[in-house]
Scaffold this motif. Structure first.
Motif, PDB file in Angstrom:
ATOM      1  N   GLU A   1       0.857  -1.198   0.000  1.00 16.85           N
ATOM      2  CA  GLU A   1       0.000   0.000   0.000  1.00 16.85           C
ATOM      3  C   GLU A   1       0.886   1.238   0.000  1.00 16.85           C
ATOM      4  OE1 GLU A   1      -2.484   1.762   3.493  1.00 16.85           O
ATOM      5  OE2 GLU A   1      -3.798   0.349   2.420  1.00 16.85           O
ATOM      6  N   ASP A   2       0.803   2.015  -1.072  1.00 14.65           N
ATOM      7  CA  ASP A   2       1.604   3.247  -1.188  1.00 14.65           C
ATOM      8  C   ASP A   2       3.087   2.983  -0.941  1.00 14.65           C
ATOM      9  OD1 ASP A   2      -0.709   4.732  -1.693  1.00 14.65           O
ATOM     10  OD2 ASP A   2      -1.068   5.034   0.451  1.00 14.65           O
ATOM     11  N   GLY A   3       3.569   1.868  -1.503  1.00 14.44           N
ATOM     12  CA  GLY A   3       4.978   1.538  -1.402  1.00 14.44           C
ATOM     13  C   GLY A   3       5.418   0.925  -0.091  1.00 14.44           C
ATOM     14  N   LYS A   4       4.464   0.653   0.824  1.00 11.76           N
ATOM     15  CA  LYS A   4       4.793   0.050   2.116  1.00 11.76           C
ATOM     16  C   LYS A   4       4.039  -1.256   2.290  1.00 11.76           C
ATOM     17  CE  LYS A   4       5.013   2.187   5.895  1.00 11.76           C
ATOM     18  NZ  LYS A   4       4.658   2.946   7.136  1.00 11.76           N
ATOM     19  N   TRP A   5       4.675  -2.183   3.021  1.00 11.35           N
ATOM     20  CA  TRP A   5       4.012  -3.442   3.351  1.00 11.35           C
ATOM     21  C   TRP A   5       3.201  -3.247   4.632  1.00 11.35           C
ATOM     22  CZ3 TRP A   5       3.732  -6.625  -0.429  1.00 11.35           C
ATOM     23  CH2 TRP A   5       4.764  -6.684  -1.377  1.00 11.35           C
ATOM     24  N   VAL A   6       1.902  -3.494   4.522  1.00  8.09           N
ATOM     25  CA  VAL A   6       1.000  -3.325   5.665  1.00  8.09           C
ATOM     26  C   VAL A   6       0.254  -4.623   5.910  1.00  8.09           C
ATOM     27  CG1 VAL A   6       0.734  -0.861   5.178  1.00  8.09           C
ATOM     28  CG2 VAL A   6      -0.933  -2.491   4.245  1.00  8.09           C
ATOM     29  N   PRO A   7      -0.249  -4.843   7.128  1.00  2.00           N
ATOM     30  CA  PRO A   7      -1.000  -6.081   7.400  1.00  2.00           C
ATOM     31  C   PRO A   7      -2.199  -6.219   6.463  1.00  2.00           C
ATOM     32  CG  PRO A   7      -0.421  -4.979   9.446  1.00  2.00           C
ATOM     33  CD  PRO A   7      -0.077  -4.023   8.339  1.00  2.00           C
ATOM     34  N   ALA A   8      -2.311  -7.379   5.829  1.00  4.48           N
ATOM     35  CA  ALA A   8      -3.436  -7.620   4.926  1.00  4.48           C
ATOM     36  C   ALA A   8      -4.738  -7.833   5.691  1.00  4.48           C
ATOM     37  CB  ALA A   8      -3.145  -8.832   4.045  1.00  4.48           C
ATOM     38  N   PHE A   9      -4.616  -8.266   6.942  1.00  3.79           N
ATOM     39  CA  PHE A   9      -5.781  -8.522   7.789  1.00  3.79           C
ATOM     40  C   PHE A   9      -5.616  -7.637   9.029  1.00  3.79           C
ATOM     41  CE2 PHE A   9      -4.548 -12.226   5.323  1.00  3.79           C
ATOM     42  CZ  PHE A   9      -5.673 -12.361   4.522  1.00  3.79           C
ATOM     43  N   PRO A  10      -6.038  -6.392   8.941  1.00  2.00           N
ATOM     44  CA  PRO A  10      -5.605  -5.367   9.897  1.00  2.00           C
ATOM     45  C   PRO A  10      -6.105  -5.539  11.310  1.00  2.00           C
ATOM     46  CG  PRO A  10      -7.302  -4.511   8.422  1.00  2.00           C
ATOM     47  CD  PRO A  10      -6.896  -5.847   7.876  1.00  2.00           C
ATOM     48  N   ASN A  11      -7.160  -6.316  11.510  1.00  3.14           N
ATOM     49  CA  ASN A  11      -7.705  -6.495  12.855  1.00  3.14           C
ATOM     50  C   ASN A  11      -7.348  -7.848  13.461  1.00  3.14           C
ATOM     51  OD1 ASN A  11      -9.045  -3.952  12.791  1.00  3.14           O
ATOM     52  ND2 ASN A  11     -10.603  -4.857  11.466  1.00  3.14           N
ATOM     53  N   ALA A  12      -6.461  -8.592  12.789  1.00  9.62           N
ATOM     54  CA  ALA A  12      -6.104  -9.936  13.248  1.00  9.62           C
ATOM     55  C   ALA A  12      -4.877  -9.914  14.148  1.00  9.62           C
ATOM     56  CB  ALA A  12      -5.836 -10.837  12.044  1.00  9.62           C
ATOM     57  N   ARG A  13      -4.803 -10.892  15.044  1.00  5.59           N
ATOM     58  CA  ARG A  13      -3.560 -11.240  15.704  1.00  5.59           C
ATOM     59  C   ARG A  13      -2.888 -12.315  14.853  1.00  5.59           C
ATOM     60  NH1 ARG A  13      -1.667  -7.721  18.918  1.00  5.59           N
ATOM     61  NH2 ARG A  13      -0.253  -9.324  19.727  1.00  5.59           N
TER      62      ARG A  13
END
Length: 296
Positions: free
Chosen positions: A133-145
């Motif tokens: 996302e916008d050149g950065k790696w972010v969690p694909a499942f943002p609310n998961a542990r």
């Protein structure tokens, strides 16, 4: 090929395979380099059915197991991911696969996932942990542990893992694991394994990788076991001594595989493989010469 959405019921849990991709014509001589051709093809029809036409290569699957319990939505292993830089592993280099859309087709929206379990941190098991996302790696499942074997994280974040057998997974920790830890979303399983969320048990099965875990789900007297890469094809049910080219610690891998086969037969457990073709699910039985495999 259409995605495989077959589901299984284990106690109160529903388990669904969502395929990321199918790998075709994987040479037997590459996957099992120490095996003689007769070990793979032979005359045993039980082995031949897992091979491509011609009998000298395999069809494999890369997929995620979606587990729904009355309380939680869980993903077990996340395939290879999109947009990852894997120049030394062309199969998984800069992919564009509609995997999130396939998850949505079975009612799994990224923001609704509660937990993501990784059996280990190889290239084809951790890739969808993150998205670009916008050149950065972010969690694909943002609310998961996200639940990782601690030893895997320690090893793959160190120079110790920079060896020939790990070339296919170079970069995985940096783009698919470290961003999760940095976001504060990671939980860690100790090398001895243990319980998680009451119905899950992480079972140490080292060898394929340094801290590889298989995961048991037990509910209302029924058992399912997610094997990760303890086996790549049903051939290893019949020949548990065979290791793949990707098994880093060979003697430990064979020992873990044999222990798991005995556990599967003893508990009459549903086995949920990560790379077996077709449904990728079945049961291991005992026969006079060792073990047998039956697809579900």
């Amino acid at each position: 090929m259409p995605p495989n959405f077959k589901s299984h019921r284990v106690g109160d849990a529903t388990i669904t395979k969502v395929e990321e991709q199918e790998l075709r014509n994987v040479p037997a001589s590459f996957l099992y380099p120490a095996a003689e051709a007769s070990n793979i093809t032979g005359t045993d029809g039980a082995l031949r059915e897992y091979l491509e036409e011609g009998g000298d290569s395999f069809r494999l699957s890369v997929h995620t197991w979606v587990v729904r319990t009355p309380e939680h939505l869980i993903l077990i292993d996340t395939g290879s991911g999109n947009d990852k830089e894997r120049p030394r592993n062309p199969t998984f280099h800069r992919q564009s696969i509609p995997f999130i859309e396939r998850l949505k087709a079975v009612g799994v929206h990224p923001e609704h996932v509660d937990f993501v379990f990784n059996t280990h941190l190889h290239v084809d098991h951790s890739g969808w942990n993150t998205r670009l996302e916008d050149g950065k790696w972010v969690p694909a499942f943002p609310n998961a542990r996200y639940v990782f074997p601690r030893l895997e994280c320690e090893y793959y974040s160190s120079a110790d893992s920079h060896n020939e057998v790990n070339v296919p997974s170079l970069g995985v920790f940096e783009d698919s694991v470290a961003p999760i830890i940095e976001a504060g979303l990671a939980d860690f399983i100790q090398p001895s394994g243990g319980r998680y969320l009451d119905i899950f048990e992480f079972i140490p099965t080292p060898g394929h990788s340094v801290g590889h875990m298989s995961i048991a789900l037990r509910s209302h007297g029924e058992t399912a076991i997610f094997g990760g890469d303890i086996m790549h094809s049903p051939v290893q049910v019949y020949r548990p001594d065979l290791n793949t080219v990707f098994c880093e610690f060979q003697s430990e891998a064979s020992a873990s595989r044999l222990r798991m086969l005995n556990l599967l037969a003893d508990e009459d457990a549903l086995y949920l493989a990560t790379h077996f073709p077709a449904s990728s699910a079945g049961v291991v039985g005992r026969v006079a010469e060792g073990f047998s495999w039956t697809y579900f």
